[in-house]
Design a protein around this motif. Structure first.
Motif, PDB file in Angstrom:
ATOM      1  N   THR A   1       6.643  11.005   7.423  1.00 53.66           N
ATOM      2  CA  THR A   1       6.135   9.813   8.107  1.00 53.66           C
ATOM      3  C   THR A   1       5.541  10.129   9.484  1.00 53.66           C
TER       4      THR A   1
ATOM      5  N   LEU B   1      -1.863   4.173   0.051  1.00 54.65           N
ATOM      6  CA  LEU B   1      -0.490   3.955   0.525  1.00 54.65           C
ATOM      7  C   LEU B   1       0.209   5.289   0.844  1.00 54.65           C
ATOM      8  N   SER B   2      -0.004   6.281  -0.030  1.00 58.26           N
ATOM      9  CA  SER B   2       0.647   7.583   0.202  1.00 58.26           C
ATOM     10  C   SER B   2       0.151   8.219   1.497  1.00 58.26           C
TER      11      SER B   2
ATOM     12  N   CYS C   1      11.618   5.421  10.457  1.00 57.90           N
ATOM     13  CA  CYS C   1      10.416   5.691   9.650  1.00 57.90           C
ATOM     14  C   CYS C   1       9.334   4.647   9.954  1.00 57.90           C
ATOM     15  N   LEU C   2       9.752   3.387  10.032  1.00 47.80           N
ATOM     16  CA  LEU C   2       8.795   2.315  10.330  1.00 47.80           C
ATOM     17  C   LEU C   2       8.174   2.495  11.714  1.00 47.80           C
TER      18      LEU C   2
ATOM     19  N   SER D   1      -0.468   9.507   9.774  1.00 49.81           N
ATOM     20  CA  SER D   1      -1.154   8.527   8.908  1.00 49.81           C
ATOM     21  C   SER D   1      -2.650   8.780   8.984  1.00 49.81           C
TER      22      SER D   1
ATOM     23  N   VAL E   1       5.614   5.278  11.573  1.00 46.85           N
ATOM     24  CA  VAL E   1       4.341   4.848  10.977  1.00 46.85           C
ATOM     25  C   VAL E   1       3.578   3.960  11.979  1.00 46.85           C
TER      26      VAL E   1
ATOM     27  N   LEU F   1       1.533   6.068   4.696  1.00 44.89           N
ATOM     28  CA  LEU F   1       2.951   6.283   5.016  1.00 44.89           C
ATOM     29  C   LEU F   1       3.338   7.757   5.120  1.00 44.89           C
TER      30      LEU F   1
END
Lengths: 271, 264
Positions: free
Chosen positions: B115, B79-80, B12-13, B118, B16, B83
């Motif tokens: 994710t 933030l929503s 996930c990271l 962005s 993003v 991510l």
């Protein structure tokens, strides 16, 4: 040993129907009508480990629907299916570690990233340690001759280069079964030949089972040992390429033979 | 189990990170998107300054609470969308059969989808909220609560978008429901809850959960209330669980598609 086992597999889609024009639109809001389309109708077959199978049929025959059920994308309405002994509807993630997919009409790579970054990302997705991913990228880079463009963003690659990268990405985790849905669509004859020889090589060296759908007779003739023809959701022929080639020498080309079988919609054909 | 969770979070990271790299392809557009979003949000401060000059208090809120309200809404929204931006266009993936690429991977379909995109301008929203909070009502404890409620607010907005987007598994052209629900939530979250009474108040707490995402967190930040704090956290967990359940129920009805497509 069987790599794929399918028994009485069925899938029905409900498609909304609308009469033409504005009146038709209003009527469909008040009285919506839909039609059921049986895309796959009690299909049964098995594929042995290490086999290269052509699963072909005319447009709308149910090929892609079958492949999507085998890979866990779609849920079947009926029947049983197992890939490497795993039911895709119940253990999709577990199966995904062991299969690879290449959909000629759908890219899996991120277009703004380089093939190298994409492969690293796929390595992480399949939980492959970094060192192993690097070694695998090197190995696949040599096999698919990606060296010249491995650091160019995917959006800047030609279709042939992109497809080679798609193949490499789908093999990063050494899948036991590879599902190929029209993998050579839109490619020039030279690239097609390269892709075919790579598939053959992979099957020979790694004993990978290949499940191929294609409209290209060249793919079928040059790669496959066995052919299943599906039409209107049902299997109409399941035979070895060797047997078909015997008939081929008796005058009818493979392409013409396939066209004849396609025309015999919904009936089991024996050759 | 723990390794699987760790690997999933790592993917996930990475996802993003790659999304932000895509947004940064054109550095000038990336920076201007962020700066202009911050300026755009700041323009509304003027409106409230004028209103508070006319009245000392509106709906039980002073300028400080209003700024907390605005800051929390902006940061949560930011933030929503940093991510989980794809959760807000989920209907498009479902209707056009674009979930295939996620379904053949050995990771959570929902997390992979959420994710996979962005929005650069959302970084501006997120930063704006933090700046406003620090300028108007800073304290270490409040900053901690602000960050925590930014997470719960972002999760509530995302869960709502997922619930609305998942309707597309059952109903054709239901995407407007999702767009309206999320937009309504954002619009109402910039006004003090004290001005709403009766049915409107009920709707804002139980149908469009602005109350749980913004109003109660602001109350907790102004005057800490453990019960209210736990209710917000509990509600966030409940709504997210409901969104995950509905998505996976709907996924069984997914019908894919044959459109030619590229992962952009």
């Amino acid at each position: 040993m069987e790599a794929i086992r399918v028994q009485d597999l069925s899938k029905t889609f409900r498609v909304r129907q609308k009469e033409k024009g504005l009146k038709g639109s209003i009527r469909s809001v008040l009285h919506p009508r839909s039609e059921e389309i049986r895309a796959v109708d009690e299909v049964s077959f098995t594929v042995e480990e290490g086999e290269i199978l052509a699963f072909i049929g005319p447009n709308g025959a149910g090929k892609s629907t079958t492949i999507k059920m085998l890979t866990g994308i779609l849920y079947p309405d009926g029947g049983k299916l197992e890939v490497l002994g795993i039911d895709p509807t119940k253990r999709r993630k577990e199966l995904a570690y062991q299969i690879g997919t290449v959909f000629g009409q759908k890219e899996q790579l991120w277009t703004h990233l380089t093939p190298y970054d994409n492969f690293r990302f796929f390595g992480a997705i399949y939980d492959i340690p970094e060192k192993e991913t690097e070694a695998r990228i090197k190995e696949l880079g040599e096999l698919f001759e990606l060296g010249a463009f491995i650091n160019t963003p995917v959006r800047g690659l030609s279709l042939g280069q992109r497809m080679r990268c798609e193949f490499a990405a789908s093999l990063i985790h050494k899948p036991k079964v590879l599902f190929l849905d029209e993998p050579t669509i839109g490619l020039d004859p030279v690239v097609k030949e390269t892709i075919r020889s790579l598939i053959k090589q992979m099957n020979r060296q790694l004993h990978t089972t290949i499940f191929l759908t294609s409209h290209d007779v060249g793919d079928i003739e040059k790669l496959c040992e066995r052919i299943i023809i599906i039409n209107a959701g049902s299997v109409v022929m399941d035979d070895s390429m060797e047997h078909l080639k015997d008939i081929h020498t008796s005058g009818m080309s493979l392409e013409n033979m396939i066209v004849e079988i396609y025309k015999a919609e919904g009936r089991t054909v024996s050759v | 189990m723990l390794t699987a969770v760790k690997n999933q979070l790592w993917v996930c990271l990475l996802s993003v990170k790659y999304n932000i790299m895509r947004e940064m392809t054109n550095r000038f557009t990336f920076v201007t998107n962020i700066v202009f979003m911050m300026l755009n949000n700041a323009a509304f401060i003027v409106q409230w300054v004028i209103l508070f000059k006319m009245r000392g208090e509106i709906g039980g809120y002073t300028m400080r609470e209003i700024m907390l309200l605005w800051g929390l809404t902006a940061s949560s929204y930011g933030l929503s969308h940093i991510l989980f931006a794809r959760a807000f266009t989920l209907h498009e993936l479902i209707v056009n059969g674009k979930l295939d690429a996620y379904l053949v991977l050995p990771k959570s379909v929902l997390l992979s989808v959420m994710t996979s995109a962005s929005e650069a301008s959302s970084i501006g929203d997120f930063l704006y909220g933090l700046v406003v909070m620090c300028l108007f009502c800073f304290s270490v404890g409040r900053l901690f609560l602000f960050l925590l409620f930014t997470v719960t607010g972002a999760l509530i907005m995302t869960a709502l978008a997922l619930l609305a987007g998942s309707l597309s598994f059952w109903f054709v052209r239901s995407e407007m429901v999702g767009v309206h629900v999320v937009n309504t939530m954002i619009s109402f979250s910039t006004y003090p809850d004290g001005i709403f009474h009766g049915t409107a108040r009920f709707l804002l707490y139980f149908v469009i959960p602005v109350g749980m995402a913004v109003y109660w967190p602001v109350h907790v930040m102004v005057s800490f209330d453990l019960a209210m704090f736990l209710k917000v956290v509990g509600y966030t967990v409940f709504l997210m669980a409901a969104a995950v359940y509905v998505f996976y129920r709907g996924l069984k009805r997914y019908s894919s598609g044959n459109l030619m497509e590229a992962r952009m």
